[in-house]
Structure formats: structure tokens, C-alpha cells
Scaffold this motif. Structure first.
Motif, PDB file in Angstrom:
ATOM      1  N   ASP A  47      64.576  43.803  36.807  1.00  0.00           N
ATOM      2  CA  ASP A  47      63.613  43.546  37.886  1.00  0.00           C
ATOM      3  C   ASP A  47      62.441  44.512  37.809  1.00  0.00           C
ATOM      4  N   GLN A  48      62.752  45.798  37.505  1.00  0.00           N
ATOM      5  CA  GLN A  48      61.680  46.787  37.402  1.00  0.00           C
ATOM      6  C   GLN A  48      60.779  46.484  36.211  1.00  0.00           C
ATOM      7  N   LYS A  49      61.376  46.087  35.096  1.00  0.00           N
ATOM      8  CA  LYS A  49      60.577  45.718  33.921  1.00  0.00           C
ATOM      9  C   LYS A  49      59.643  44.562  34.241  1.00  0.00           C
ATOM     10  N   ALA A  50      60.166  43.569  34.946  1.00  0.00           N
ATOM     11  CA  ALA A  50      59.347  42.414  35.314  1.00  0.00           C
ATOM     12  C   ALA A  50      58.212  42.832  36.244  1.00  0.00           C
ATOM     13  N   LYS A  51      58.532  43.743  37.177  1.00  0.00           N
ATOM     14  CA  LYS A  51      57.516  44.229  38.111  1.00  0.00           C
ATOM     15  C   LYS A  51      56.434  45.005  37.373  1.00  0.00           C
ATOM     16  N   ASP A  52      56.855  45.860  36.434  1.00  0.00           N
ATOM     17  CA  ASP A  52      55.887  46.643  35.660  1.00  0.00           C
ATOM     18  C   ASP A  52      54.992  45.731  34.829  1.00  0.00           C
ATOM     19  N   THR A  53      55.579  44.698  34.253  1.00  0.00           N
ATOM     20  CA  THR A  53      54.798  43.754  33.439  1.00  0.00           C
ATOM     21  C   THR A  53      53.770  43.027  34.297  1.00  0.00           C
ATOM     22  N   GLU A  54      54.190  42.634  35.488  1.00  0.00           N
ATOM     23  CA  GLU A  54      53.286  41.934  36.407  1.00  0.00           C
ATOM     24  C   GLU A  54      52.133  42.847  36.842  1.00  0.00           C
ATOM     25  N   MET A  55      52.452  44.115  37.147  1.00  0.00           N
ATOM     26  CA  MET A  55      51.420  45.058  37.563  1.00  0.00           C
ATOM     27  C   MET A  55      50.418  45.303  36.445  1.00  0.00           C
ATOM     28  N   ALA A  56      50.912  45.412  35.213  1.00  0.00           N
ATOM     29  CA  ALA A  56      50.024  45.620  34.076  1.00  0.00           C
ATOM     30  C   ALA A  56      49.103  44.414  33.870  1.00  0.00           C
ATOM     31  N   ALA A  57      49.658  43.222  34.059  1.00  0.00           N
ATOM     32  CA  ALA A  57      48.850  42.005  33.915  1.00  0.00           C
ATOM     33  C   ALA A  57      47.786  41.935  35.002  1.00  0.00           C
ATOM     34  N   ASP A  58      48.153  42.286  36.231  1.00  0.00           N
ATOM     35  CA  ASP A  58      47.191  42.284  37.336  1.00  0.00           C
ATOM     36  C   ASP A  58      46.061  43.278  37.079  1.00  0.00           C
ATOM     37  N   LEU A  59      46.425  44.464  36.601  1.00  0.00           N
ATOM     38  CA  LEU A  59      45.409  45.469  36.332  1.00  0.00           C
ATOM     39  C   LEU A  59      44.478  45.025  35.212  1.00  0.00           C
ATOM     40  N   ALA A  60      45.033  44.357  34.204  1.00  0.00           N
ATOM     41  CA  ALA A  60      44.195  43.857  33.108  1.00  0.00           C
ATOM     42  C   ALA A  60      43.174  42.849  33.635  1.00  0.00           C
ATOM     43  N   LYS A  61      43.587  42.026  34.586  1.00  0.00           N
ATOM     44  CA  LYS A  61      42.656  41.061  35.188  1.00  0.00           C
ATOM     45  C   LYS A  61      41.582  41.787  35.992  1.00  0.00           C
ATOM     46  N   GLU A  62      41.991  42.799  36.759  1.00  0.00           N
ATOM     47  CA  GLU A  62      41.007  43.574  37.527  1.00  0.00           C
ATOM     48  C   GLU A  62      39.981  44.225  36.605  1.00  0.00           C
ATOM     49  N   ARG A  63      40.454  44.745  35.474  1.00  0.00           N
ATOM     50  CA  ARG A  63      39.540  45.378  34.517  1.00  0.00           C
ATOM     51  C   ARG A  63      38.514  44.371  34.000  1.00  0.00           C
ATOM     52  N   LYS A  64      38.947  43.172  33.711  1.00  0.00           N
ATOM     53  CA  LYS A  64      38.026  42.152  33.220  1.00  0.00           C
ATOM     54  C   LYS A  64      36.996  41.790  34.288  1.00  0.00           C
ATOM     55  N   ILE A  65      37.456  41.704  35.532  1.00  0.00           N
ATOM     56  CA  ILE A  65      36.528  41.421  36.636  1.00  0.00           C
ATOM     57  C   ILE A  65      35.510  42.552  36.765  1.00  0.00           C
ATOM     58  N   GLY A  66      36.015  43.788  36.748  1.00  0.00           N
ATOM     59  CA  GLY A  66      35.123  44.936  36.849  1.00  0.00           C
ATOM     60  C   GLY A  66      34.153  45.034  35.690  1.00  0.00           C
ATOM     61  N   GLU A  67      34.624  44.726  34.494  1.00  0.00           N
ATOM     62  CA  GLU A  67      33.764  44.807  33.304  1.00  0.00           C
ATOM     63  C   GLU A  67      32.579  43.845  33.405  1.00  0.00           C
ATOM     64  N   ARG A  68      32.809  42.664  33.980  1.00  0.00           N
ATOM     65  CA  ARG A  68      31.703  41.710  34.151  1.00  0.00           C
ATOM     66  C   ARG A  68      30.658  42.261  35.114  1.00  0.00           C
ATOM     67  N   ALA A  69      31.135  42.904  36.170  1.00  0.00           N
ATOM     68  CA  ALA A  69      30.201  43.502  37.128  1.00  0.00           C
ATOM     69  C   ALA A  69      29.455  44.674  36.502  1.00  0.00           C
ATOM     70  N   VAL A  70      30.159  45.510  35.753  1.00  0.00           N
ATOM     71  CA  VAL A  70      29.539  46.665  35.099  1.00  0.00           C
ATOM     72  C   VAL A  70      28.454  46.223  34.131  1.00  0.00           C
ATOM     73  N   ALA A  71      28.721  45.164  33.394  1.00  0.00           N
ATOM     74  CA  ALA A  71      27.742  44.676  32.415  1.00  0.00           C
ATOM     75  C   ALA A  71      26.426  44.320  33.079  1.00  0.00           C
ATOM     76  N   GLU A  72      26.485  43.703  34.248  1.00  0.00           N
ATOM     77  CA  GLU A  72      25.266  43.334  34.953  1.00  0.00           C
ATOM     78  C   GLU A  72      24.533  44.569  35.491  1.00  0.00           C
ATOM     79  N   ILE A  73      25.289  45.522  36.014  1.00  0.00           N
ATOM     80  CA  ILE A  73      24.660  46.738  36.533  1.00  0.00           C
ATOM     81  C   ILE A  73      23.971  47.499  35.414  1.00  0.00           C
TER      82      ILE A  73
END
Length: 383
Positions: A47-73
Motif C-alpha cells: 500500500d505504501q509503495k502504491a501511495k509513493d508511486t501515486e505521489m510521484a506521478a502527481d508531482l510529475a504532473k505538477e512539474r509539467k504544469i509549472g514548466e508551461r507557466a515558467v516558459a511563458e514568464i
């Protein structure tokens, strides 16, 4: 308002408008280190492994969202590459980062504008304006800003507000933002607007204040930096009441947030000591051919002939001033009793041969307090 200040405010607004539009162990001896057995770690559950994997995937998505905003700035606004400024900010970040809930790979950037602002985009991209850095006096105040903005990203405040505004879940929001569809630029602009203008709800602002204060304390910065920071922005609002985008935009809840922060420090038995984040009431020694003097903020407060006994007396007085001579000191707490001067219940100075009278020291210390408080007039020092 001068033409220069009008240009600064237009630039601050332009940053938002242009952006939104463009979005529409022993390392020396490994053998020895290996010989030292680390304590056995409990096995990680599925369960912890699955949770860690999910958190890592969520953070990767946040990074991609942030990177698009950074590129425009970065495409539309000049960045500073001053290595000294960036190294200072990185040092502060390194101390704060371990005290966040999530291990976000934060990155720092400085925008060259006189506007007063700081923000942290999803995924951990922290921006300071050069104007804000010029306003803040010490690392404690910079850390107070940084911790506050890091909490917004750590707790996904900007994304949560965009999801709420669109009546969708965070997962659905990420799908929209990363899909490249027709609505993605609009939703990304919403996230950016909340983040850049710090237009968070009162609930999220209070959480960023409270958890940011925890991070300041845990990382060893003066928690009073959060107090002087809030007071400084309130003072800026009084001096320039025209509302500006950014961190010091006129929040009607400013006084309530300040009271809450003060109450939290009181509950933790932490005294407010504003002189440290404001870098005032600093003591030093000054020496001439025939005289030794103790100074406060580069002005002499007490001294005498250049003798060993005088130096020892000045050193003892300086130690007490450094710990007890605070901006929150009431005038009656600096009192003369006979030939001695006390600060609270501690002896500060006693009448000595070849030295100024303690009454002179008291008069000059009160003048130093008055000068320091006039630099930061909005605080209520005797609450």
C-alpha cells in the motif's frame, strides 16, 4: 505618483496580462562506511509503495504544469542572473526545504522589476522580484516570504482553487491542463492568476502563514521575521494605498492574519524580537587614541578612557544589550536605581571612574530605541 512609479505598477500588471494572454557516513573511506551496519528498516508495504508511486506521478504532473507557466514568464519578462543574489536565496531554500511535507524539487528565479512580489508555481518554481528583495532587510524576512510561498505549492493551494472554480477534481484538472486541448490555456491562466497575484482564500493564506511560521522556527530563522514582514507590507499599503498586484496587495484581512501569527508565537512561548529581522539596535565597539565607546547602530551610547577596566565594563554591558535590549522594551524597564542602570531585572551598567554616567547611557539608549521604532512605525510594541 511619479512617472517612474506609474511605470512600475504598469509593469507589474503587464506581467500578469502578458502571461495570461500568452496562455489563452564517511565518504573518504567507503570500506569503513560499509562496515558500519545501518539499523534494519521495516519492509515497505504494498500500500505504501502504491501511495509513493501515486505521489510521484502527481508531482510529475505538477512539474509539467509549472514548466508551461515558467516558459511563458521567461519568454516575456527579464530574469536576473546575479550569482550572489541567487546563492543567497538558494542557501535559504536549502534550510527551509526539509521542513515541507513533500519533497518537491524547488527552483529559484528572480524577475527584474521594481514591483513587490513573490510566488511559487505548481511543481516548486519560486519567483522573487528584485523590488521585493530590495525591500526586505534580512535573511529572516526573505525566509518568511519564501516559506509562505513554498507552503502554497506544498499544499497545492493554486491547483485546489482552480479545481474548485471549475467544479472538478484535482485529477481532472491535471488532465485538462496537460491535454493541450482548447480549454487548457484558460484553466492554466486561472492557476497562474491565483499564484502570481496571491489571490488565495483566507483559509489558504492562514495555512501558509501558520505552516510557514513552523518552517521558520524549525530551520532556525527568527520567527519574528514573519511578524515584521506582515507589518512591513501593511505599512507599504498605508504609504501607497493604490492596490498593486503581488504579495502586498491590499488584503482587508491583514490585521487578522497578523494577530493570528502573534497569538501563535505567544502560545509557543516565543517572544517577538523585531530587532533581529529588522537588523537594528546592533552593538559594536569604537576606539580612538584615548577613548573606548560602545555604539548602537553606529552611534555612541557609553564609553570612557582607553583602559582595560573600561573595556571589560563595556563588554559586559554589550552582552546584556544584545540579549535584552529589544524594540519591545517599555521605557520604564530601563531604569536608574542609585548609581546603577537596570534593563528589566538585569544590571546593565554601574557608575565607574573614567566612564560616562549611567544616566547618559539611559538617555542615549532611549534615543536609539526611538530611532529604531521610527524605521518600523506600524508595529504595536507594547502589546
Amino acid at each position: 505618483m511619479s512617472p517612474e512609479k506609474r511605470r512600475t505598477r504598469r509593469c507589474s500588471l503587464a506581467l500578469l496580462l502578458v502571461f495570461s494572454a500568452s496562455l489563452c557516513l564517511n565518504a573518504a573511506d567507503p570500506g569503513l562506511a560499509a562496515a558500519k551496519k545501518a539499523p534494519a528498516r521495516p519492509p515497505v508495504s504494498a500500500d505504501q509503495k502504491a501511495k509513493d508511486t501515486e505521489m510521484a506521478a502527481d508531482l510529475a504532473k505538477e512539474r509539467k504544469i509549472g514548466e508551461r507557466a515558467v516558459a511563458e514568464i521567461e519568454k516575456n519578462w527579464p530574469l536576473s542572473a546575479d550569482p550572489i543574489v541567487l546563492a543567497r536565496l538558494q542557501m535559504i531554500l536549502n534550510r527551509l526545504e526539509p521542513h515541507m511535507e513533500r519533497r518537491i524539487p524547488y527552483e529559484l528565479r528572480v524577475v527584474k522589476t521594481e514591483a513587490l512580489n513573490a510566488f511559487c508555481l505548481p511543481g516548486g518554481f519560486i519567483f522573487f522580484t528584485s523590488g521585493l528583495l530590495d525591500l526586505l532587510r534580512t535573511d529572516s524576512e526573505i525566509a518568511a516570504v519564501m516559506a509562505h510561498e513554498m507552503i502554497h505549492a506544498d499544499r497545492k493551494h493554486g491547483l485546489k482553487m482552480a479545481a474548485e472554480a471549475n467544479k472538478i477534481s484535482l485529477a481532472a484538472l491535471a488532465v485538462i491542463l496537460l491535454s493541450g486541448g482548447a480549454t487548457a490555456p484558460i484553466v492554466l491562466a486561472q492557476v497562474a492568476q491565483v499564484t502570481i497575484t496571491n489571490a488565495y482564500t483566507m483559509e489558504f493564506e492562514k495555512e501558509a502563514d501558520s505552516k510557514g511560521l513552523d518552517a521558520l522556527i524549525a530551520s532556525g530563522y527568527s520567527p519574528s521575521g514573519m511578524i515584521t514582514l506582515m507589518e512591513r507590507f501593511m505599512n507599504e499599503e498605508l504609504k501607497q494605498p493604490i492596490r498593486d498586484y503581488g504579495i502586498y496587495m491590499d488584503h482587508p484581512e491583514s490585521e487578522e492574519r497578523l494577530r493570528t501569527a502573534l497569538q501563535k508565537l505567544k502560545s509557543l512561548n516565543i517572544e517577538v524580537q523585531r530587532k533581529y529581522p529588522l537588523a537594528v539596535l546592533r552593538t559594536a565597539f569604537r576606539e580612538t587614541a584615548d577613548r573606548l565607546e560602545l555604539t548602537v547602530d553606529e552611534r555612541p551610547v557609553w564609553g570612557g578612557k582607553r583602559k582595560l577596566e573600561v573595556r571589560k565594563a563595556l563588554e559586559e554591558t554589550r552582552a546584556v544589550l544584545d540579549s535584552d535590549f529589544q524594540m519591545e522594551l517599555a521605557p520604564y524597564d530601563l531604569r536608574l536605581e542609585g548609581d546603577a542602570l537596570y534593563i528589566g531585572n538585569r544590571l546593565l551598567a554601574r557608575k565607574r571612574a573614567d566612564m560616562d554616567a549611567p544616566s547618559v547611557l539611559r538617555e542615549r539608549l532611549l534615543a536609539a530605541l526611538d530611532r529604531a521604532r521610527r524605521q518600523h512605525p506600524i508595529a504595536k510594541y507594547f502589546q
